[in-house]
Design an enzyme around this catalytic site. Structure first.
Site, PDB file in Angstrom:
ATOM      1  N   ARG A  79      -7.539   6.035   8.792  1.00  0.00           N
ATOM      2  CA  ARG A  79      -8.718   6.057   7.906  1.00  0.00           C
ATOM      3  C   ARG A  79     -10.007   5.889   8.713  1.00  0.00           C
ATOM      4  O   ARG A  79     -11.008   5.395   8.190  1.00  0.00           O
ATOM      5  CB  ARG A  79      -8.577   4.985   6.829  1.00  0.00           C
ATOM      6  CG  ARG A  79      -7.492   5.295   5.800  1.00  0.00           C
ATOM      7  CD  ARG A  79      -7.807   4.667   4.474  1.00  0.00           C
ATOM      8  NE  ARG A  79      -6.747   4.854   3.491  1.00  0.00           N
ATOM      9  CZ  ARG A  79      -6.721   5.855   2.628  1.00  0.00           C
ATOM     10  NH1 ARG A  79      -7.664   6.765   2.652  1.00  0.00           N
ATOM     11  NH2 ARG A  79      -5.739   5.942   1.743  1.00  0.00           N
ATOM     12  N   GLY A 116      -8.730  14.214   2.316  1.00  0.00           N
ATOM     13  CA  GLY A 116      -9.326  14.053   0.993  1.00  0.00           C
ATOM     14  C   GLY A 116     -10.840  13.913   1.098  1.00  0.00           C
ATOM     15  O   GLY A 116     -11.447  14.371   2.080  1.00  0.00           O
ATOM     16  N   ILE A 140      -2.951  12.936  -3.183  1.00  0.00           N
ATOM     17  CA  ILE A 140      -2.219  12.787  -4.448  1.00  0.00           C
ATOM     18  C   ILE A 140      -3.208  12.583  -5.595  1.00  0.00           C
ATOM     19  O   ILE A 140      -2.881  12.847  -6.740  1.00  0.00           O
ATOM     20  CB  ILE A 140      -1.203  11.609  -4.414  1.00  0.00           C
ATOM     21  CG1 ILE A 140      -1.896  10.268  -4.148  1.00  0.00           C
ATOM     22  CG2 ILE A 140      -0.102  11.872  -3.416  1.00  0.00           C
ATOM     23  CD1 ILE A 140      -1.007   9.060  -4.448  1.00  0.00           C
ATOM     24  N   ASP A 141      -4.428  12.100  -5.291  1.00  0.00           N
ATOM     25  CA  ASP A 141      -5.376  11.726  -6.350  1.00  0.00           C
ATOM     26  C   ASP A 141      -5.976  12.923  -7.101  1.00  0.00           C
ATOM     27  O   ASP A 141      -6.512  12.756  -8.190  1.00  0.00           O
ATOM     28  CB  ASP A 141      -6.542  10.905  -5.757  1.00  0.00           C
ATOM     29  CG  ASP A 141      -6.063   9.664  -5.035  1.00  0.00           C
ATOM     30  OD1 ASP A 141      -4.942   9.210  -5.325  1.00  0.00           O
ATOM     31  OD2 ASP A 141      -6.805   9.149  -4.173  1.00  0.00           O
ATOM     32  N   ARG A 176      10.753  -3.740 -25.574  1.00  0.00           N
ATOM     33  CA  ARG A 176       9.590  -4.291 -24.878  1.00  0.00           C
ATOM     34  C   ARG A 176       8.441  -3.298 -24.803  1.00  0.00           C
ATOM     35  O   ARG A 176       8.623  -2.097 -25.007  1.00  0.00           O
ATOM     36  CB  ARG A 176       9.970  -4.618 -23.428  1.00  0.00           C
ATOM     37  CG  ARG A 176      10.774  -5.865 -23.268  1.00  0.00           C
ATOM     38  CD  ARG A 176      11.241  -6.001 -21.833  1.00  0.00           C
ATOM     39  NE  ARG A 176      11.892  -7.289 -21.630  1.00  0.00           N
ATOM     40  CZ  ARG A 176      12.726  -7.542 -20.639  1.00  0.00           C
ATOM     41  NH1 ARG A 176      13.032  -6.609 -19.762  1.00  0.00           N
ATOM     42  NH2 ARG A 176      13.259  -8.740 -20.523  1.00  0.00           N
ATOM     43  N   HIS A 185      -6.905   6.160  -7.068  1.00  0.00           N
ATOM     44  CA  HIS A 185      -8.213   5.663  -6.636  1.00  0.00           C
ATOM     45  C   HIS A 185      -9.116   5.544  -7.862  1.00  0.00           C
ATOM     46  O   HIS A 185      -8.694   4.906  -8.827  1.00  0.00           O
ATOM     47  CB  HIS A 185      -8.780   6.586  -5.540  1.00  0.00           C
ATOM     48  CG  HIS A 185      -9.835   5.925  -4.726  1.00  0.00           C
ATOM     49  ND1 HIS A 185     -10.984   6.561  -4.357  1.00  0.00           N
ATOM     50  CD2 HIS A 185      -9.928   4.669  -4.221  1.00  0.00           C
ATOM     51  CE1 HIS A 185     -11.742   5.735  -3.660  1.00  0.00           C
ATOM     52  NE2 HIS A 185     -11.115   4.578  -3.570  1.00  0.00           N
ATOM     53  N   GLU A 236      -4.669   2.887 -11.507  1.00  0.00           N
ATOM     54  CA  GLU A 236      -5.054   1.713 -10.709  1.00  0.00           C
ATOM     55  C   GLU A 236      -6.559   1.445 -10.730  1.00  0.00           C
ATOM     56  O   GLU A 236      -6.999   0.322 -10.500  1.00  0.00           O
ATOM     57  CB  GLU A 236      -4.603   1.875  -9.247  1.00  0.00           C
ATOM     58  CG  GLU A 236      -5.300   3.020  -8.509  1.00  0.00           C
ATOM     59  CD  GLU A 236      -4.971   3.102  -7.013  1.00  0.00           C
ATOM     60  OE1 GLU A 236      -4.241   2.254  -6.494  1.00  0.00           O
ATOM     61  OE2 GLU A 236      -5.459   4.053  -6.368  1.00  0.00           O
ATOM     62  N   ILE A 271       5.452   4.694  -3.211  1.00  0.00           N
ATOM     63  CA  ILE A 271       6.547   5.635  -3.508  1.00  0.00           C
ATOM     64  C   ILE A 271       5.952   6.975  -3.944  1.00  0.00           C
ATOM     65  O   ILE A 271       6.502   8.040  -3.664  1.00  0.00           O
ATOM     66  CB  ILE A 271       7.453   5.030  -4.600  1.00  0.00           C
ATOM     67  CG1 ILE A 271       8.248   3.879  -3.978  1.00  0.00           C
ATOM     68  CG2 ILE A 271       8.388   6.057  -5.235  1.00  0.00           C
ATOM     69  CD1 ILE A 271       8.947   2.993  -4.964  1.00  0.00           C
ATOM     70  N   ARG A 273       3.519   8.513  -2.763  1.00  0.00           N
ATOM     71  CA  ARG A 273       3.010   9.306  -1.649  1.00  0.00           C
ATOM     72  C   ARG A 273       4.098   9.717  -0.669  1.00  0.00           C
ATOM     73  O   ARG A 273       3.820  10.446   0.282  1.00  0.00           O
ATOM     74  CB  ARG A 273       1.979   8.487  -0.862  1.00  0.00           C
ATOM     75  CG  ARG A 273       0.611   8.649  -1.376  1.00  0.00           C
ATOM     76  CD  ARG A 273      -0.437   7.772  -0.769  1.00  0.00           C
ATOM     77  NE  ARG A 273      -0.294   7.339   0.589  1.00  0.00           N
ATOM     78  CZ  ARG A 273      -1.125   6.454   1.148  1.00  0.00           C
ATOM     79  NH1 ARG A 273      -2.123   5.954   0.440  1.00  0.00           N
ATOM     80  NH2 ARG A 273      -0.969   6.087   2.380  1.00  0.00           N
TER      81      ARG A 273
END
Ligand code: F6P
Length: 346
Positions: A79, A116, A140-141, A176, A185, A236, A271, A273
């Site tokens: 990064r 990205g 993935i985002d 439940r 993100h 998230e 998982i 990614r």
């Protein structure tokens, strides 16, 4: 631009969070560059870190065989953000200067940046510094501006959907509320798509402000109507009034308090990614890679390859840099889901 230039020397790097399909894209660029245009291909290690530290090696066609289905990136990633100022001291060596020096020493004609939003912004800034750059959108985002889709997204949606499918049976057995938190993100694309694909009852995304009381009332109504269990799909990036815990943990406690119904949470995490790309991502990444090599051959630099209305096109990095593609609250998928009784908490 226009005339094809064979025999160029190109560098490829992969930066930011990994995702399924990166190796398929490296293979797409590399094979097209070598086979069609007789170019030399240099693989740079660990994103921009490799350009700063001069860590790279020439790739042969054999290096690109057998990687189409592999998850992760054979080049490694980081990064590293070279334009981010770390110190203000006089002797600070500016990383972009080093990158430019090394790019020239390596004799590169073009740098392919697979990444990205952060990576594509850096790619644009390097182009401003005079480097020839071509970008390939991956994450993935699915939040890169200027393209309908990024590779990695379809694989992540597949993985998330399978995970939610599995939650249905255990939720049903125990009567439940099950909350699953997905990555993305600041964007809700993964939660929206996998929430719809798996029949989530509540979908919470950062782009739509939710009211926890409305969510709780809806869940209680479902139980009153003899629906034995409920599934909440949560991105998230949603806002919660607590910093130290995850949205799923926060909501699990809150919803259980407000409804009196037993509630459990799952954070799916990395998982999403990992592992082999879906066939759709393999095809998309291969097309992006190959199209990137075509751009380089035409010396059409400063662009990002993209998918628009099912066609592979290119867009100026200038248009992409610094922007994020978020879910619009009136996205047709959101409206369709609402029409069917799914709630977004607004
Ligand atoms: O951008 C991909 C992504 O997986 C996001 O969904 C997530 O917020 C982030 O990366 C996690 O980053 P890291 O790998 O640095 O923990």
């Amino acid at each position: 631009m226009g005339k094809v230039k064979n025999g160029q020397k190109i560098g490829i790097l992969t930066a930011g969070g990994d995702c399924p399909g990166i190796n398929a894209a490296i293979r797409g660029v590399g094979k097209t560059a070598m086979v069609k245009y007789g170019m030399k291909v240099i693989g740079i290690s660990d994103g921009f870190t490799g350009l700063i530290n001069k860590e790279y090696r020439e790739l042969s066609e054999n290096d690109l065989s057998g990687i189409l289905t592999l998850g992760g990136t054979i080049l490694g990633t980081s990064r590293e953000k070279p334009f981010k100022r770390e110190g203000k001291g006089k002797n600070e060596i500016r990383k972009p200067v080093l990158i430019k020096e090394h790019y020239e020493q390596m004799g590169l004609d073009c740098l392919v940046c697979i990444g990205g939003n952060g990576t594509l912004k850096t790619a644009y800034l390097l182009a401003q510094e005079g480097l020839n750059v071509v970008g390939i959108p991956k994450t993935i985002d699915n939040d890169v501006w200027g393209t309908d889709i990024t590779f990695g997204f379809d694989s992540a949606v597949n993985i998330a959907t399978e995970a939610i499918d599995r939650l249905h049976s255990t939720a049903n057995s125990h009567k439940r509320i099950m909350i699953i938190e997905l990555m993305g993100h600041n964007a809700g694309w993964i939660a929206l798509y996998s929430g719809i694909a798996s029949g989530g009852d509540v979908i919470l995304i950062p782009e739509i402000e939710y009211d926890e009381k409305k969510v709780a009332e809806y869940l209680q109504k479902r139980f009153r109507e003899n629906k034995p269990y409920s599934i909440m799909v949560v991105a998230e990036g949603i806002r919660i009034p607590a910093k130290e815990i995850s949205p799923a943990r926060y909501l699990s406690r809150k919803i259980s308090d407000l409804t009196g119904i037993e509630t459990r949470e799952t954070v799916l995490g990395y998982i999403q990614r990992g592992g082999s790309p879906s066939p759709m991502d393999r095809v998309l990444a291969t097309q992006y890679g190959s199209a990137a090599a075509d751009l380089i051959a035409k010396c059409d630099y400063g662009k990002m390859v993209a998918l628009k209305n099912n066609e592979i096109v290119s867009v100026p990095l200038e248009e992409v840099a610094g922007k994020t593609k978020l879910v619009k609250p009136d996205n047709p998928l959101v409206l369709k889901a609402k029409n069917m009784g799914t709630i977004f908490g607004d």
